[in-house]
Each structure stands twice: as C-alpha cells, then as structure tokens.
Design a protein around this motif. Structure first.
Motif, PDB file in Angstrom:
ATOM      1  N   GLY A 199       0.811  -1.203   0.000  1.00  0.00           N
ATOM      2  CA  GLY A 199       0.000   0.000   0.000  1.00  0.00           C
ATOM      3  C   GLY A 199       0.850   1.261   0.000  1.00  0.00           C
ATOM      4  N   GLY A 200       1.964   1.219   0.692  1.00  0.00           N
ATOM      5  CA  GLY A 200       2.869   2.355   0.703  1.00  0.00           C
ATOM      6  C   GLY A 200       3.498   2.596  -0.648  1.00  0.00           C
ATOM      7  N   LEU A 201       3.931   1.535  -1.311  1.00  0.00           N
ATOM      8  CA  LEU A 201       4.514   1.680  -2.641  1.00  0.00           C
ATOM      9  C   LEU A 201       3.494   2.216  -3.629  1.00  0.00           C
ATOM     10  CD1 LEU A 201       6.659  -1.552  -3.102  1.00  0.00           C
ATOM     11  CD2 LEU A 201       7.472   0.795  -2.963  1.00  0.00           C
ATOM     12  N   GLU A 202       2.276   1.708  -3.545  1.00  0.00           N
ATOM     13  CA  GLU A 202       1.251   2.179  -4.469  1.00  0.00           C
ATOM     14  C   GLU A 202       0.928   3.637  -4.205  1.00  0.00           C
ATOM     15  OE1 GLU A 202      -2.416   0.026  -4.551  1.00  0.00           O
ATOM     16  OE2 GLU A 202      -3.128   1.164  -6.264  1.00  0.00           O
ATOM     17  N   PHE A 203       0.786   4.001  -2.953  1.00  0.00           N
ATOM     18  CA  PHE A 203       0.445   5.378  -2.613  1.00  0.00           C
ATOM     19  C   PHE A 203       1.541   6.346  -3.058  1.00  0.00           C
ATOM     20  CE2 PHE A 203       0.573   8.967   0.352  1.00  0.00           C
ATOM     21  CZ  PHE A 203      -0.659   9.524   0.068  1.00  0.00           C
ATOM     22  N   LEU A 204       2.787   6.008  -2.772  1.00  0.00           N
ATOM     23  CA  LEU A 204       3.881   6.926  -3.080  1.00  0.00           C
ATOM     24  C   LEU A 204       4.299   6.935  -4.542  1.00  0.00           C
ATOM     25  CD1 LEU A 204       6.188   6.377   0.015  1.00  0.00           C
ATOM     26  CD2 LEU A 204       4.737   8.346  -0.486  1.00  0.00           C
ATOM     27  N   TYR A 205       4.302   5.755  -5.173  1.00  0.00           N
ATOM     28  CA  TYR A 205       4.892   5.650  -6.504  1.00  0.00           C
ATOM     29  C   TYR A 205       3.960   5.080  -7.567  1.00  0.00           C
ATOM     30  CZ  TYR A 205       8.968   6.174  -3.535  1.00  0.00           C
ATOM     31  OH  TYR A 205       9.870   6.620  -2.605  1.00  0.00           O
ATOM     32  N   GLY A 206       2.801   4.592  -7.188  1.00  0.00           N
ATOM     33  CA  GLY A 206       1.881   4.022  -8.161  1.00  0.00           C
ATOM     34  C   GLY A 206       2.176   2.577  -8.519  1.00  0.00           C
ATOM     35  N   TRP A 207       3.052   1.903  -7.769  1.00  0.00           N
ATOM     36  CA  TRP A 207       3.427   0.519  -8.064  1.00  0.00           C
ATOM     37  C   TRP A 207       2.584  -0.449  -7.233  1.00  0.00           C
ATOM     38  CZ3 TRP A 207       6.632  -0.429 -12.002  1.00  0.00           C
ATOM     39  CH2 TRP A 207       7.535   0.560 -12.391  1.00  0.00           C
ATOM     40  N   ILE A 208       2.188  -1.574  -7.843  1.00  0.00           N
ATOM     41  CA  ILE A 208       1.514  -2.650  -7.120  1.00  0.00           C
ATOM     42  C   ILE A 208       2.295  -3.937  -7.328  1.00  0.00           C
ATOM     43  CG2 ILE A 208      -0.764  -1.582  -7.202  1.00  0.00           C
ATOM     44  CD1 ILE A 208      -1.480  -3.463  -9.528  1.00  0.00           C
ATOM     45  N   ASP A 209       2.079  -4.921  -6.467  1.00  0.00           N
ATOM     46  CA  ASP A 209       2.808  -6.182  -6.566  1.00  0.00           C
ATOM     47  C   ASP A 209       2.097  -7.151  -7.521  1.00  0.00           C
ATOM     48  OD1 ASP A 209       0.672  -7.230  -5.129  1.00  0.00           O
ATOM     49  OD2 ASP A 209       1.824  -7.562  -3.310  1.00  0.00           O
ATOM     50  N   ALA A 210       2.691  -8.333  -7.705  1.00  0.00           N
ATOM     51  CA  ALA A 210       2.174  -9.315  -8.657  1.00  0.00           C
ATOM     52  C   ALA A 210       0.771  -9.784  -8.286  1.00  0.00           C
ATOM     53  CB  ALA A 210       3.130 -10.501  -8.762  1.00  0.00           C
ATOM     54  N   HIS A 211       0.528 -10.040  -7.021  1.00  0.00           N
ATOM     55  CA  HIS A 211      -0.789 -10.521  -6.619  1.00  0.00           C
ATOM     56  C   HIS A 211      -1.860  -9.465  -6.890  1.00  0.00           C
ATOM     57  CE1 HIS A 211      -4.094 -11.873  -4.056  1.00  0.00           C
ATOM     58  NE2 HIS A 211      -3.631 -13.070  -4.353  1.00  0.00           N
ATOM     59  N   ALA A 212      -1.567  -8.209  -6.580  1.00  0.00           N
ATOM     60  CA  ALA A 212      -2.521  -7.127  -6.849  1.00  0.00           C
ATOM     61  C   ALA A 212      -2.741  -6.953  -8.352  1.00  0.00           C
ATOM     62  CB  ALA A 212      -2.036  -5.829  -6.223  1.00  0.00           C
ATOM     63  N   ALA A 213      -1.678  -7.117  -9.149  1.00  0.00           N
ATOM     64  CA  ALA A 213      -1.810  -7.015 -10.608  1.00  0.00           C
ATOM     65  C   ALA A 213      -2.679  -8.141 -11.151  1.00  0.00           C
ATOM     66  CB  ALA A 213      -0.436  -7.042 -11.265  1.00  0.00           C
ATOM     67  N   GLY A 272      14.280  -4.290  -7.051  1.00  0.00           N
ATOM     68  CA  GLY A 272      15.071  -5.405  -6.552  1.00  0.00           C
ATOM     69  C   GLY A 272      14.766  -6.627  -7.403  1.00  0.00           C
ATOM     70  N   ARG A 273      14.418  -7.715  -6.758  1.00  0.00           N
ATOM     71  CA  ARG A 273      14.091  -8.936  -7.500  1.00  0.00           C
ATOM     72  C   ARG A 273      12.582  -9.123  -7.673  1.00  0.00           C
ATOM     73  NH1 ARG A 273      15.057 -13.779  -3.157  1.00  0.00           N
ATOM     74  NH2 ARG A 273      13.263 -13.195  -1.925  1.00  0.00           N
ATOM     75  N   HIS A 274      11.812  -8.159  -7.242  1.00  0.00           N
ATOM     76  CA  HIS A 274      10.354  -8.262  -7.275  1.00  0.00           C
ATOM     77  C   HIS A 274       9.769  -7.523  -8.470  1.00  0.00           C
ATOM     78  CE1 HIS A 274      10.463  -9.944  -3.260  1.00  0.00           C
ATOM     79  NE2 HIS A 274      11.310  -8.981  -2.938  1.00  0.00           N
ATOM     80  N   TYR A 275       8.797  -8.154  -9.105  1.00  0.00           N
ATOM     81  CA  TYR A 275       8.073  -7.502 -10.191  1.00  0.00           C
ATOM     82  C   TYR A 275       7.084  -6.521  -9.598  1.00  0.00           C
ATOM     83  CZ  TYR A 275       9.877 -11.193 -13.188  1.00  0.00           C
ATOM     84  OH  TYR A 275      10.693 -12.037 -13.871  1.00  0.00           O
ATOM     85  N   ARG A 276       6.961  -5.367 -10.241  1.00  0.00           N
ATOM     86  CA  ARG A 276       5.996  -4.356  -9.835  1.00  0.00           C
ATOM     87  C   ARG A 276       5.309  -3.821 -11.088  1.00  0.00           C
ATOM     88  NH1 ARG A 276       6.297  -6.509  -5.533  1.00  0.00           N
ATOM     89  NH2 ARG A 276       7.226  -5.610  -3.674  1.00  0.00           N
ATOM     90  N   PHE A 277       4.115  -3.314 -10.898  1.00  0.00           N
ATOM     91  CA  PHE A 277       3.280  -2.877 -12.005  1.00  0.00           C
ATOM     92  C   PHE A 277       2.615  -1.562 -11.639  1.00  0.00           C
ATOM     93  CE2 PHE A 277       3.452  -7.369 -11.410  1.00  0.00           C
ATOM     94  CZ  PHE A 277       3.760  -7.872 -12.665  1.00  0.00           C
TER      95      PHE A 277
END
Length: 82
Positions: free
Chosen positions: A9-23, A50-55
C-alpha cells in the motif's frame, strides 16, 4: 522513525506501483502463473524493484483496454494446469 516502506500500500500510494498478486487481481487473471507467463513473454508492462516484479495500475489499465475479453480468456486457458 524509519522511512522504510513495509507494505505494498505504501509503494502504491507513493509511486503508483503494485505487486504481482494485486496485478493479477486487477487484471482478473485466475493465477499468478498466467501473470508470470505474460511477464516472461514481455507481453505485459512491468518493472522491477530489486528482485520483485511491480506494475503501475495505469499501465495495466492501458494494456487491458486494447485486449478483448476473448484474448484474456485465451491467456487464462493457456496457463491452466491439465
């Protein structure tokens, strides 16, 4: 006080990124394997932190807007386990 972000939630709020499960949920895909298949084939916009996909939700919305429901069903069928 730490500036470290501890939740998606912090990443999405600050940068607009979500994780694989949310995508996966956002696109209506039934499994993470369908999402990872699209990533491997470079058919889906993504980034890495890092090693994590973000969307970015906006990128996923644009990508999905040009796909028909039939295309999305084909993606799902291709990634179902026998």
């Amino acid at each position: 006080m730490s500036n470290k972000l501890t939740s998606n939630g912090g990443l999405e709020f600050l940068y607009g990124w979500i994780d694989a499960h949310a995508a996966m949920t956002h696109l209506g895909l039934g499994s993470l394997s369908a999402l990872y298949s699209l990533i491997r084939e470079h058919r889906l916009p993504f980034g890495r932190i890092g090693r994590h996909y973000r969307f970015r939700r906006a990128d996923l919305d644009e990508w999905a807007a040009v796909r028909t429901p039939e295309t999305m069903r084909q993606i799902e069928r291709a990634n179902r386990r026998p």
